[in-house]
Design a protein around this motif. Sequence first.
Motif, PDB file in Angstrom:
ATOM      1  N   GLN A   4       0.835  -1.207   0.000  1.00 38.94           N
ATOM      2  CA  GLN A   4       0.000   0.000   0.000  1.00 38.94           C
ATOM      3  C   GLN A   4       0.867   1.252   0.000  1.00 38.94           C
ATOM      4  O   GLN A   4       0.543   2.239  -0.673  1.00 38.94           O
ATOM      5  N   HIS A   5       1.972   1.209   0.733  1.00 35.77           N
ATOM      6  CA  HIS A   5       2.898   2.343   0.778  1.00 35.77           C
ATOM      7  C   HIS A   5       3.498   2.608  -0.607  1.00 35.77           C
ATOM      8  O   HIS A   5       3.571   3.765  -1.054  1.00 35.77           O
ATOM      9  N   ILE A   6       3.901   1.557  -1.289  1.00 34.54           N
ATOM     10  CA  ILE A   6       4.459   1.704  -2.634  1.00 34.54           C
ATOM     11  C   ILE A   6       3.385   2.198  -3.599  1.00 34.54           C
ATOM     12  O   ILE A   6       3.637   3.068  -4.449  1.00 34.54           O
ATOM     13  N   LEU A   7       2.168   1.678  -3.461  1.00 36.24           N
ATOM     14  CA  LEU A   7       1.056   2.115  -4.304  1.00 36.24           C
ATOM     15  C   LEU A   7       0.766   3.599  -4.104  1.00 36.24           C
ATOM     16  O   LEU A   7       0.541   4.341  -5.066  1.00 36.24           O
ATOM     17  N   ASP A   8       0.807   4.035  -2.854  1.00 34.78           N
ATOM     18  CA  ASP A   8       0.593   5.458  -2.552  1.00 34.78           C
ATOM     19  C   ASP A   8       1.674   6.317  -3.193  1.00 34.78           C
ATOM     20  O   ASP A   8       1.393   7.394  -3.736  1.00 34.78           O
ATOM     21  N   LYS A   9       2.920   5.851  -3.121  1.00 38.53           N
ATOM     22  CA  LYS A   9       4.036   6.586  -3.714  1.00 38.53           C
ATOM     23  C   LYS A   9       3.836   6.757  -5.225  1.00 38.53           C
ATOM     24  O   LYS A   9       4.056   7.837  -5.780  1.00 38.53           O
ATOM     25  N   ILE A  10       3.430   5.679  -5.880  1.00 37.63           N
ATOM     26  CA  ILE A  10       3.258   5.710  -7.334  1.00 37.63           C
ATOM     27  C   ILE A  10       2.124   6.651  -7.722  1.00 37.63           C
ATOM     28  O   ILE A  10       2.264   7.489  -8.619  1.00 37.63           O
ATOM     29  N   ASN A  11       0.979   6.520  -7.038  1.00 37.68           N
ATOM     30  CA  ASN A  11      -0.159   7.380  -7.355  1.00 37.68           C
ATOM     31  C   ASN A  11       0.155   8.847  -7.082  1.00 37.68           C
ATOM     32  O   ASN A  11      -0.248   9.731  -7.852  1.00 37.68           O
ATOM     33  N   LYS A  12       0.888   9.119  -6.009  1.00 35.97           N
ATOM     34  CA  LYS A  12       1.252  10.500  -5.675  1.00 35.97           C
ATOM     35  C   LYS A  12       2.194  11.064  -6.728  1.00 35.97           C
ATOM     36  O   LYS A  12       2.055  12.218  -7.149  1.00 35.97           O
ATOM     37  N   PHE A  13       3.148  10.257  -7.155  1.00 36.97           N
ATOM     38  CA  PHE A  13       4.100  10.689  -8.183  1.00 36.97           C
ATOM     39  C   PHE A  13       3.378  11.005  -9.487  1.00 36.97           C
ATOM     40  O   PHE A  13       3.634  12.039 -10.115  1.00 36.97           O
ATOM     41  N   CYS A  14       2.483  10.121  -9.890  1.00 35.26           N
ATOM     42  CA  CYS A  14       1.767  10.313 -11.154  1.00 35.26           C
ATOM     43  C   CYS A  14       0.867  11.547 -11.097  1.00 35.26           C
ATOM     44  O   CYS A  14       0.756  12.295 -12.067  1.00 35.26           O
ATOM     45  N   SER A  15       0.240  11.745  -9.941  1.00 37.19           N
ATOM     46  CA  SER A  15      -0.630  12.909  -9.777  1.00 37.19           C
ATOM     47  C   SER A  15       0.173  14.207  -9.814  1.00 37.19           C
ATOM     48  O   SER A  15      -0.214  15.172 -10.469  1.00 37.19           O
ATOM     49  N   LYS A  16       1.316  14.204  -9.123  1.00 41.47           N
ATOM     50  CA  LYS A  16       2.151  15.409  -9.056  1.00 41.47           C
ATOM     51  C   LYS A  16       2.774  15.734 -10.412  1.00 41.47           C
ATOM     52  O   LYS A  16       2.966  16.903 -10.754  1.00 41.47           O
ATOM     53  N   ASN A  17       3.090  14.706 -11.192  1.00 50.32           N
ATOM     54  CA  ASN A  17       3.767  14.910 -12.471  1.00 50.32           C
ATOM     55  C   ASN A  17       2.823  14.802 -13.672  1.00 50.32           C
ATOM     56  O   ASN A  17       3.276  14.659 -14.814  1.00 50.32           O
ATOM     57  N   ALA A  18       1.537  14.855 -13.387  1.00 55.71           N
ATOM     58  CA  ALA A  18       0.523  14.827 -14.447  1.00 55.71           C
ATOM     59  C   ALA A  18       0.696  13.639 -15.391  1.00 55.71           C
ATOM     60  O   ALA A  18       0.556  13.758 -16.603  1.00 55.71           O
ATOM     61  N   GLN A  19       1.052  12.492 -14.821  1.00 59.76           N
ATOM     62  CA  GLN A  19       1.193  11.274 -15.621  1.00 59.76           C
ATOM     63  C   GLN A  19      -0.054  10.419 -15.416  1.00 59.76           C
ATOM     64  O   GLN A  19      -0.353   9.993 -14.304  1.00 59.76           O
ATOM     65  N   THR A  20      -0.770  10.196 -16.493  1.00 59.01           N
ATOM     66  CA  THR A  20      -2.051   9.497 -16.425  1.00 59.01           C
ATOM     67  C   THR A  20      -1.861   7.980 -16.470  1.00 59.01           C
ATOM     68  O   THR A  20      -1.126   7.459 -17.301  1.00 59.01           O
ATOM     69  N   LEU A  21      -2.536   7.307 -15.544  1.00 59.95           N
ATOM     70  CA  LEU A  21      -2.548   5.853 -15.567  1.00 59.95           C
ATOM     71  C   LEU A  21      -3.718   5.409 -16.436  1.00 59.95           C
ATOM     72  O   LEU A  21      -4.880   5.520 -16.054  1.00 59.95           O
ATOM     73  N   ASP A  22      -3.398   4.917 -17.622  1.00 60.45           N
ATOM     74  CA  ASP A  22      -4.436   4.501 -18.560  1.00 60.45           C
ATOM     75  C   ASP A  22      -3.953   3.263 -19.310  1.00 60.45           C
ATOM     76  O   ASP A  22      -3.118   2.512 -18.814  1.00 60.45           O
ATOM     77  N   GLY A  23      -4.453   3.075 -20.517  1.00 62.18           N
ATOM     78  CA  GLY A  23      -4.056   1.914 -21.308  1.00 62.18           C
ATOM     79  C   GLY A  23      -2.582   1.896 -21.649  1.00 62.18           C
ATOM     80  O   GLY A  23      -1.998   0.837 -21.881  1.00 62.18           O
TER      81      GLY A  23
END
Length: 231
Positions: free
Chosen positions: A109-128
């Motif tokens: 969960q900690h690693i998942l939070d890190k990834i989602n926070k990074f993507c949100s901060k850097n405007a990187q969209t998790l998509d296909g």
Amino acid sequence: MELPFYLNFNDFERNYYDNLEKWFEEYHNTSETDYLNALAELYGPYVYYNFGDDRLKPDASIEVKDCFFPYHEKIGISFCIDCENGASPANGMNQVFEFKNISMMEYAQHILDKINKFCSKNAQTLDGGKNIQDYINNYTIITSMEGVGYCISYNRHQKAIPFLKAYLPYYGQTVNMAVYRDFLFSVVQIAEFIDQKLKTVHAFKQTIYARSRAEAKFNVQLSRQFLTLCN
């Protein structure tokens, strides 16, 4: 060959021979014992030997540094000056840490939070095109530190990669507790399956049981020696 990591015993058992066949296709001068030893290395860290029951039990945990900025002196806690990202103490205050063991579910969960926070901060969209799995071993994300919280060792993180690949979702904010509980139940079954196969080829000392028991006995002896020296 990257061995697949299974969180469910039925999936592990069902795919055992298919994966063994792939192993032989990649490693020609090898045997099933080599394959079993590789599986023992993969699943061994998630069980431990229990002296009382004389059997293996689940132990899915990992050691991390819990870093923080205390308001007073903490006895027996070291300064966190070697965090891998080189973060500097805030407000001139000495950052300290204590080692602690957390469950692999909490770690995931900690690693998942890190990834989602990074993507949100850097405007990187998790998509296909990109998903959580694409960032699972990103050095910048894994070792990022914002003053307090868990300070992750990138080297130690490598050992958790097989589990994380199997457990982390492709998209989303939370991990699946039901899947984790199933893994805790299944991992001992998987270890015992591997051990039974090793016994059939008379590799008794290479079983997860034998390795875990030897490690447990060594740790007990080490603790006794330490107590003797202290006294």
